[in-house]
Design a protein around this motif. Structure first.
Motif, PDB file in Angstrom:
ATOM      1  N   ALA A 180      37.900  39.595  48.741  1.00  0.00           N
ATOM      2  CA  ALA A 180      38.513  39.635  47.407  1.00  0.00           C
ATOM      3  C   ALA A 180      39.936  39.073  47.408  1.00  0.00           C
ATOM      4  N   CYS A 181      40.272  38.311  48.423  1.00  0.00           N
ATOM      5  CA  CYS A 181      41.604  37.681  48.507  1.00  0.00           C
ATOM      6  C   CYS A 181      41.453  36.176  48.692  1.00  0.00           C
ATOM      7  N   PRO A 182      40.987  35.454  47.673  1.00  0.00           N
ATOM      8  CA  PRO A 182      40.713  34.027  47.876  1.00  0.00           C
ATOM      9  C   PRO A 182      41.938  33.217  48.292  1.00  0.00           C
ATOM     10  N   HIS A 183      43.092  33.580  47.761  1.00  0.00           N
ATOM     11  CA  HIS A 183      44.287  32.812  48.126  1.00  0.00           C
ATOM     12  C   HIS A 183      44.685  33.029  49.571  1.00  0.00           C
ATOM     13  N   THR A 184      44.555  34.285  50.015  1.00  0.00           N
ATOM     14  CA  THR A 184      44.904  34.594  51.400  1.00  0.00           C
ATOM     15  C   THR A 184      44.061  33.745  52.348  1.00  0.00           C
ATOM     16  N   GLY A 185      42.789  33.585  51.996  1.00  0.00           N
ATOM     17  CA  GLY A 185      41.874  32.857  52.863  1.00  0.00           C
ATOM     18  C   GLY A 185      42.217  31.396  53.062  1.00  0.00           C
ATOM     19  N   ILE A 186      42.893  30.801  52.089  1.00  0.00           N
ATOM     20  CA  ILE A 186      43.229  29.377  52.247  1.00  0.00           C
ATOM     21  C   ILE A 186      44.717  29.162  52.510  1.00  0.00           C
TER      22      ILE A 186
ATOM     23  N   SER B 173      37.681  26.463  48.100  1.00  0.00           N
ATOM     24  CA  SER B 173      38.248  27.805  47.952  1.00  0.00           C
ATOM     25  C   SER B 173      37.457  28.605  46.923  1.00  0.00           C
ATOM     26  N   GLY B 174      37.675  29.914  46.917  1.00  0.00           N
ATOM     27  CA  GLY B 174      37.157  30.725  45.825  1.00  0.00           C
ATOM     28  C   GLY B 174      37.982  30.364  44.600  1.00  0.00           C
ATOM     29  N   GLY B 175      37.666  30.899  43.461  1.00  0.00           N
ATOM     30  CA  GLY B 175      38.434  30.561  42.260  1.00  0.00           C
ATOM     31  C   GLY B 175      39.893  30.942  42.410  1.00  0.00           C
ATOM     32  N   ASP B 176      40.759  30.008  42.068  1.00  0.00           N
ATOM     33  CA  ASP B 176      42.184  30.233  42.270  1.00  0.00           C
ATOM     34  C   ASP B 176      42.914  30.388  40.940  1.00  0.00           C
ATOM     35  N   ASN B 177      44.141  30.869  41.021  1.00  0.00           N
ATOM     36  CA  ASN B 177      45.034  30.645  39.897  1.00  0.00           C
ATOM     37  C   ASN B 177      45.868  29.399  40.210  1.00  0.00           C
ATOM     38  N   LEU B 178      46.775  29.063  39.319  1.00  0.00           N
ATOM     39  CA  LEU B 178      47.467  27.778  39.468  1.00  0.00           C
ATOM     40  C   LEU B 178      48.485  27.787  40.602  1.00  0.00           C
ATOM     41  N   ALA B 179      48.704  28.965  41.192  1.00  0.00           N
ATOM     42  CA  ALA B 179      49.693  29.071  42.262  1.00  0.00           C
ATOM     43  C   ALA B 179      49.106  28.787  43.637  1.00  0.00           C
ATOM     44  N   ALA B 180      47.782  28.627  43.720  1.00  0.00           N
ATOM     45  CA  ALA B 180      47.152  28.512  45.036  1.00  0.00           C
ATOM     46  C   ALA B 180      47.393  27.145  45.667  1.00  0.00           C
ATOM     47  N   THR B 181      47.729  27.166  46.932  1.00  0.00           N
ATOM     48  CA  THR B 181      47.834  25.931  47.711  1.00  0.00           C
ATOM     49  C   THR B 181      47.135  26.136  49.045  1.00  0.00           C
TER      50      THR B 181
END
Lengths: 239, 206
Positions: B73-79, B107-115
């Motif tokens: 449940a942490c898609p951003h952490t994963g990438i 990636s899983g669905g991100d918000n606009l802050a994901a890199t």
């Protein structure tokens, strides 16, 4: 208990969710408890995690960690491999083994890439490097508590404090997972964490001096949950 | 062989922007160019989802080069902060397929802050959809501004959601400076060739 500043910071670093070894992907069966509606509130969570600590983390992972720490301080690779093999044998659900070995390999790799400061002859040719080579070659599973024990010892973190750091990070990892899976308030989660601190201390005190041959877990429901998770209808976690 | 030995392309972007559609368009083209390709999708929810994903590539990819990685449940952490489990999956690919050329990590669905973590992706595409609103580029999210290539997808839907493509183009150029962006309609393949040209030039021939 006295601990020097470097060791204290090592303990913080190893128990911090900031450590990039994939801890956030593991729920060790907790997701399946939630999937099956077996956890309703903080009391359920507290009871479950106390069970994990007393039945798995203490008699199994803490024993492995403490004996890996000993093997590291006596530079005994055979003993280390024996501890790793035994932990593998007593960890029943395949996803638990997978989460643990992946994290173990990543911790080894991470340190190899970041410890130029410690890249003395001891580290390059020492037990930790030999163990990492065996893991890379697929000759030993490389479980996380075992790697943790070796890393802690090589960085000067005493055995009991290493066990406490590991058990604490196990609890915070699962509490974080619970918060993402269910609906628990942050205050409630901190209350459960506070309540479990005494259990963390209790299980580390009880098992830190156990012989490796005493390593065993007895948590049949958690293990069944871990196995059912492989075919779960919902999977946010790898275990 | 390990993750450092293959080219890695990260594809991020909000839920429903068309990341998977883009992957499905790119893979056949890359295979056609002679590359051996692996695909990792983050946040696969069930084994059934993973099977459907594998089947969608038919005979193009061996089943063991298509993998789902659950990110707790942490898609951003994963990438971003902790890509270790994605890197472990790539390591498994390279062990089984030493000739592997390129891995796409969706990636899983991100918000606009994901890199994407630069150790996970050599090249990073961020996919947005015009249906999310024409103001997405000018919000200057790190995904939009820092991606190597911004892909603005679902251009066919613009008239139905009151999105002005000229506004999006102007804003994208403004927030990205000299960095490229491409308009696509992954449903019919429009613009995919241009994406592929960037990938070929910046990743595979780099």
């Amino acid at each position: 208990m006295t601990i020097d500043s470097d060791s204290f910071l090592t303990a913080l670093r190893l128990s911090d969710s900031f450590l990039p070894v994939g801890g956030y992907t593991a729920s060790y069966g907790l997701e399946q408890y939630v999937n099956e509606g077996r956890i309703g509130d903080g009391d359920d969570l507290r009871a479950l995690l106390a069970g994990y600590l007393r039945r798995v983390v203490g008699p199994c992972e803490t024993v492995a960690l403490a004996n890996a720490h000993d093997a590291s301080s006596s530079d005994d690779l055979d003993q280390l491999l024996e501890v790793d093999a035994r932990l593998h044998a007593v960890t029943m659900p395949s996803e638990f083994r997978e989460s643990s070995t992946k994290a173990g390999a990543k911790l080894c790799e991470l340190l190899a890439g970041t410890e130029e400061d410690l890249a003395s002859v001891d580290v390059r040719t020492g037990l930790r490097q030999k163990f990492a080579t065996r893991i890379d070659a697929g000759e030993t599973p490389g479980h996380y508590p075992v790697v943790f024990g070796v890393v802690a010892q090589s960085r000067g973190l005493p055995r009991l404090e290493a066990c406490l750091s590991h058990a604490y990070s196990f609890v915070t990892g699962l509490l974080g997972a619970a918060q993402r899976l269910g609906r628990f308030g942050h205050t409630e989660i901190q209350r459960v964490l506070g309540d479990l601190e005494s259990v963390v201390v209790e299980i580390c005190d009880r098992h830190v001096d156990d012989d490796a041959t005493a390593m065993a877990s007895f948590a049949p429901l958690a293990e069944i949950m871990g196995m059912r998770h492989e075919r779960a209808g919902r999977r946010l976690f790898m275990s | 062989m390990g993750y450092r030995d293959v080219a890695k392309i990260g594809i991020g972007g909000p839920v429903g922007s068309g990341k998977t559609a883009l992957v499905r368009r790119l893979v056949p083209e890359l295979v056609d160019e002679g590359y051996e390709v692996g695909v990792i999708a983050n946040d696969i929810m069930t084994q059934e989802d993973a099977d459907v994903f594998r089947e969608s590539f038919g005979d193009l990819l061996p089943a063991d080069l298509v993998e789902g990685v659950e990110t707790g449940a942490c898609p951003h952490t994963g990438i971003r902060e902790d890509p270790s489990m994605n890197l472990a999956a790539i390591d498994e690919f390279t062990e089984r397929h030493p000739d592997l050329d390129v891995v796409i990590v969706e990636s899983g669905g991100d918000n606009l802050a994901a890199t994407f973590n630069p150790e996970l992706a050599d090249y990073f595409l961020f996919v947005i959809s015009v249906a999310e609103g024409e103001d997405i580029p000018r919000k200057r999210g790190p995904g939009v501004t820092q991606a190597d290539l911004l892909v603005v997808n679902k251009t066919d839907l613009a008239p139905y959601v009151d999105a002005d493509l000229e506004v999006i183009e102007s804003d994208a150029a403004d927030v990205r400076g000299d960095d490229p962006f491409v308009f696509t309609n992954c449903k019919d393949g429009t613009g995919v060739d241009e994406v592929l040209e960037h990938v070929d030039r910046e990743v595979l021939f780099a």
